[in-house]
Design a protein around this motif. Sequence first.
Motif, PDB file in Angstrom:
ATOM      1  N   SER A 104       0.965  -1.203  -0.033  1.00 24.01           N
ATOM      2  CA  SER A 104      -0.013   0.038   0.029  1.00 24.01           C
ATOM      3  C   SER A 104       0.851   1.190  -0.123  1.00 24.01           C
ATOM      4  CB  SER A 104      -0.922   0.030   1.242  1.00 24.01           C
ATOM      5  OG  SER A 104      -1.383   1.229   1.459  1.00 24.01           O
ATOM      6  N   HIS A 136      -0.504   4.073   0.711  1.00 22.74           N
ATOM      7  CA  HIS A 136      -1.227   4.873   1.679  1.00 22.74           C
ATOM      8  C   HIS A 136      -0.977   4.222   3.086  1.00 22.74           C
ATOM      9  CE1 HIS A 136      -2.854   6.954  -1.587  1.00 22.74           C
ATOM     10  NE2 HIS A 136      -3.435   5.973  -2.078  1.00 22.74           N
ATOM     11  N   HIS A 191      -3.480   4.880   5.352  1.00 20.73           N
ATOM     12  CA  HIS A 191      -4.784   4.344   5.944  1.00 20.73           C
ATOM     13  C   HIS A 191      -5.612   4.639   4.673  1.00 20.73           C
ATOM     14  CE1 HIS A 191      -7.955   4.845   9.726  1.00 20.73           C
ATOM     15  NE2 HIS A 191      -7.923   3.931   8.984  1.00 20.73           N
ATOM     16  N   ALA A 192      -6.109   3.493   4.293  1.00 21.47           N
ATOM     17  CA  ALA A 192      -7.193   3.646   3.132  1.00 21.47           C
ATOM     18  C   ALA A 192      -8.165   2.468   3.015  1.00 21.47           C
ATOM     19  CB  ALA A 192      -6.208   4.119   1.805  1.00 21.47           C
ATOM     20  N   ARG A 193      -9.435   2.899   2.250  1.00 22.12           N
ATOM     21  CA  ARG A 193     -10.160   1.611   2.117  1.00 22.12           C
ATOM     22  C   ARG A 193      -9.855   1.197   0.705  1.00 22.12           C
ATOM     23  NH1 ARG A 193     -13.399   0.921   5.757  1.00 22.12           N
ATOM     24  NH2 ARG A 193     -13.710   3.114   6.535  1.00 22.12           N
ATOM     25  N   LYS A 196      -9.487  -2.813   4.259  1.00 31.12           N
ATOM     26  CA  LYS A 196      -8.544  -1.543   4.232  1.00 31.12           C
ATOM     27  C   LYS A 196      -7.078  -1.709   4.645  1.00 31.12           C
ATOM     28  CE  LYS A 196      -9.098   0.525   8.798  1.00 31.12           C
ATOM     29  NZ  LYS A 196      -9.601   1.673   9.636  1.00 31.12           N
ATOM     30  N   ASN A 200       1.459   2.272   5.540  1.00 28.14           N
ATOM     31  CA  ASN A 200       2.102   2.340   4.453  1.00 28.14           C
ATOM     32  C   ASN A 200       3.033   0.977   4.309  1.00 28.14           C
ATOM     33  OD1 ASN A 200       4.833   4.635   3.327  1.00 28.14           O
ATOM     34  ND2 ASN A 200       3.545   3.196   2.241  1.00 28.14           N
ATOM     35  N   TRP A 237      -8.399   3.717  -4.491  1.00 23.70           N
ATOM     36  CA  TRP A 237      -8.348   3.854  -2.916  1.00 23.70           C
ATOM     37  C   TRP A 237      -9.306   4.811  -2.703  1.00 23.70           C
ATOM     38  CZ3 TRP A 237      -5.094   0.583  -0.572  1.00 23.70           C
ATOM     39  CH2 TRP A 237      -4.011   0.246  -0.901  1.00 23.70           C
ATOM     40  N   GLU A 238      -9.946   4.690  -1.294  1.00 23.04           N
ATOM     41  CA  GLU A 238     -10.560   5.775  -0.669  1.00 23.04           C
ATOM     42  C   GLU A 238      -9.577   6.267   0.516  1.00 23.04           C
ATOM     43  OE1 GLU A 238     -14.084   5.110   1.342  1.00 23.04           O
ATOM     44  OE2 GLU A 238     -14.199   6.897   2.327  1.00 23.04           O
ATOM     45  N   THR A 239      -8.743   7.266   0.142  1.00 21.85           N
ATOM     46  CA  THR A 239      -7.909   7.440   1.501  1.00 21.85           C
ATOM     47  C   THR A 239      -8.591   8.118   2.697  1.00 21.85           C
ATOM     48  OG1 THR A 239      -7.453   9.689   0.442  1.00 21.85           O
ATOM     49  CG2 THR A 239      -5.952   7.964  -0.015  1.00 21.85           C
ATOM     50  N   LEU A 240      -8.137   7.523   3.723  1.00 22.70           N
ATOM     51  CA  LEU A 240      -8.790   7.896   5.025  1.00 22.70           C
ATOM     52  C   LEU A 240      -7.729   8.593   5.973  1.00 22.70           C
ATOM     53  CD1 LEU A 240      -9.845   4.588   6.053  1.00 22.70           C
ATOM     54  CD2 LEU A 240     -11.316   6.272   5.033  1.00 22.70           C
TER      55      LEU A 240
END
Lengths: 814, 292
Positions: A59, A61, A63-65, A113, A117, A143-146
């Motif tokens: 990943s 990111h 934190h991401a969905r 999710k 990283n 991705w949907e980043t959180l």
Amino acid sequence: MSQPRSWRGKAGRTMETQERRWIGRDLKRREDPALVTGKARFTNDVSLPGMLHAAVLRSPHAHARILSIDADAARELPGVHAVLTGRDALELIDPVPCFAAEPVEERAIAVEKVRYNGEAVVAVAADSRYVAEDALGRVRVEWETLEPVADAEAAMEPGAPLVHENLDSNVVYDQTFTFGDVEGDFARADRVIRRRLRWPRAAPAPMEPSGAVCAYDSAAGRMDVWSNTNMLNFVAWTIAGTLKMPPHRVNFHPMYTGGSFGSKHVLGKQVAIAGALSKATGRPVKFMEDRADNLMANDSQGPERVYDAELAVTDEGDLLSLRLHTVDDYGAYFMFAITGNTNMMAQISGPYTISSVETGIKAVLTNKNQQTVFRGAGSDVGNWVLERLVDAAANELGLDGIELRRKNFIQPDQFPYKIPTGNVYDSGNYPAVLELALGHADLDHWRAEQERARAEGRYIGIGIATAQQRSTYFSTEFWFHNPAPATGLTTSPESVRIGIGPTGGLTVTMFSPFWGNSPETVVSQVVAEEFGVDPEEVAVDYDSTMHGLPSAGPGGSRMTVMLSGAVRGAAAKVKKKMFDIAAHLLEASPDDLELADGRVWVKGFPVEERSLSIADIGMKAYWHKLELPEGMEGGLEGSYTYDHPYASMPSDDRTDLGAFYPIMGHACHVAVVEVDAETGRVEFLKYLAAHDVGTVVNPRSLQGQIRGGIAQGIGIALYEEVRYGPEGENLSASLDEYLLPGAPDVPRVEVLHHETPSPFTEYGVKGGGEGGRMVAPPAVTRAVEDALSPLGVKIGALPITPEKILTLTQGREA
Amino acid sequence: MKPPSFRYFAARSADEAVGLLAEHGAGARVLAGGQSLVQEMNARRVAPEVLVDVNPAAELAFVRQENGTLSIGALTRTSQVESDATLDGSLTGLREAAARVGHVAVRNRGTVGGNLAHADPAANLPPVMLALDAEVVARGSGGDRSISAANFFLGPHRTALAPAELLTEVRLPLPPEGAGSAFIEVSRRDRGWGIAGAAAVVALDREGGISDARIGLSGVGPTAVRARPAEEVVIGERPSAELWKAAAGAAAAALDAPPSDVHASGRYRRHLAGVLVARALAAAADRAERRN
């Protein structure tokens, strides 16, 4: 059960007084020829017919969905055999082993999710690692980043995004333990020394990353695993659960391990990735972490703690009580719960007669790769915090640091000594270790040098630390922090099998793999001692889980103690049978026989005709059934499962944790440094380490352990830190960013030994595997602080980088 | 950490390499020591379609001094410069810089041309070449051209080389009699990437005054830079600790936003640049004095 229960090992309390022939000898390590000539077989050397190679998409990111994954283009690439998303893998593997009571689930490949990283999102098996990595480049993830939870303090704020939505808070554990009359002791104190102290996140970063080759045989319903995972005959069965396999149908083969430092206890994730891909393809699959995989996602980072630390003292320099409250950043998962914090309760009050302790622990989940255990396992931090406080106390009270330590040491006649937490120190002689170190430190010379340098505007500093190195853990450590333990585990075994063949050859089998230390050397020395043979004559091997005996394996500085005990137990069984056979053949009573120089003799008759060699007895045991005593089984072998030599249960209310790390070593380190106050660079002028780890089995291998540990201690003091950015991005994913000290950065270390044999272990051995790393950080920190003391510098955070030194010195000017 | 596939060509001469570069266009990269490029490829940060390996082109490995000019072939290994005693005297700083390019295994493979053409802002040789007024020889299909070091470095990993040009050698005028040079670097570890470095060349006149001084800095900007304000402070003056301190201040003040990374902030780099300028000038002047 309010009173702790105790027991002792079979051979019990033995102070060895007899002359030893092999234990204590400075022998070359028998592991070395294979290692230095490239003949040892590591996990990455395993190559099987038809084997595929795996790579993992990580990943970007913190934190991401995961909204969707399009892996079609990857699947279409020639040479690709399987592409697994987390969802695809659900059928093949279950969550990876987690030993916490709290419901924190980790999967080898993220499903809904990602929480740091570098977390695995897709795994590919292909004809080569090259093609596998090509395929990763063709995967598209939506991705949907959180909002990332990038540090522990932010994670604790109300309304902070949750790392795990099934928990109400990112504070996954929050407890305060009180041992003894803390309030009374603080009320009695003349003064309270207070410091805020920060210990940085570190990575074990062994030379060999983690990995596994898995071969699934669907016809036999069996999986073979070649992996550098360490606790094979202890907890590998839990990895079988992850593989959705019955444990007795998964065979873990023991592999040589190229360094672990705690990072390879349970490689559930790495085995699961190779295992899932092997199940999916029906072919053997190798997954080896590369350096980036290891630094981003190995699940072995060290503690990242902020302490509010208080030491209650009298004006005369009596250390009364300790209050330590910490916020510890555990990262995204919680594999071993708060083991790192329970570990330091074994020696939290150090070598001193501190009579009460309060320790508060807030374990916080964040969007970072998780913390598990790294050499020292939290006691490294405890030593540093305590020695920082003791140095601060000396400064504030205007006392000499050495005198203050000497005044508060537990005295040799006070052992076994129960510390406030309930752990027991078996033995020790702290004043003697200090005197040994001071006898070689030449402090008068260095203090004169310091004066001379200061007159020239140069900064030389001297640092001394006197600290504990607990060894030989007991498994209550894993659960006593929890009032309702899930398992209540009370065993921490180690086994060996000793066999004597028909020609008298001695074979020892271990059930824990080689993890970078010297188990073969130790075992052959102890066997040689027991049988009166040369260590060179002893063959040593390792066995897999399908043929395994209970063995907890390396960790917590236990193997020399535990292997010595196991070998002695197995040797006693084999020797009993040898004596029974010899007594029968020599027409003597077994009680009248003795084993010396590889022969069984009738006591008082030193004539060869009235004796039998080990080979004579082996031959009879294997080939001459009718010459054996009536009804005796053929063959000549014995196995023994040795368990903890001295341990006790915690009290139900946990005001007494019991003896859980009682085989207590001690060390005194002296570091002399020069600090370049213009650039902030630190250079070592001298380094001395005096250790007491009981009876020394092999001085050479112990010195190697100590020196290597000191290199790592210097690493955490001056160089190493896993850094994450404000978005939770890993800033230390290569060895250009994660700085390990190199050979020129580590001084020549003079190692001295003092021997206080443990009354509870075989031969009086104690563990010494972690001491170097556990004692160096406070000595180095103090040396740098002492150098800069004319500038009023106080050091409360590691690593002490050149820039930090500049900031500290300029802070004084400002 | 495995590179994507690429095509490989071995060039036995500089001309053959130039031909291959021209043939394969912008997707081609020159492989010399491979100490930076191969790492970048393994991390998949770069993905050249074609590698032109110049290692077989032995004609590119040489160190020559003639007619007051030192020429170093692009394929000369860094360790060769480090161990070349003929460079002692006014060029000690060049040897010092070469000796600090990573560890010995890196120096045995890494090349002078590669160190310059890779144009890492923290590399050791670029500031030395700036201080020594070097020029780089680039060969293209139209022949050779020379580019002054001052015009060669354009940005991080960007140089004035055209895609089909090969760096074949670096030439520099030998410093005058009575000059001294030094290279000093601060890195987090004893070896490894420097946080900042300074190369200085100082020439003294018969009276012991500074007749010329040139300073190059690494690690404090997108490229190696000359510290001209510091040079102006010292030229015409006599060596002294106060003078070096003044030069340090001028050098630090003149820097344009030194970079920050995990190892150091821009603020610290600026401070360090001053310290290093003072130390490099002092060492170079001391050597010059001892040669006079």
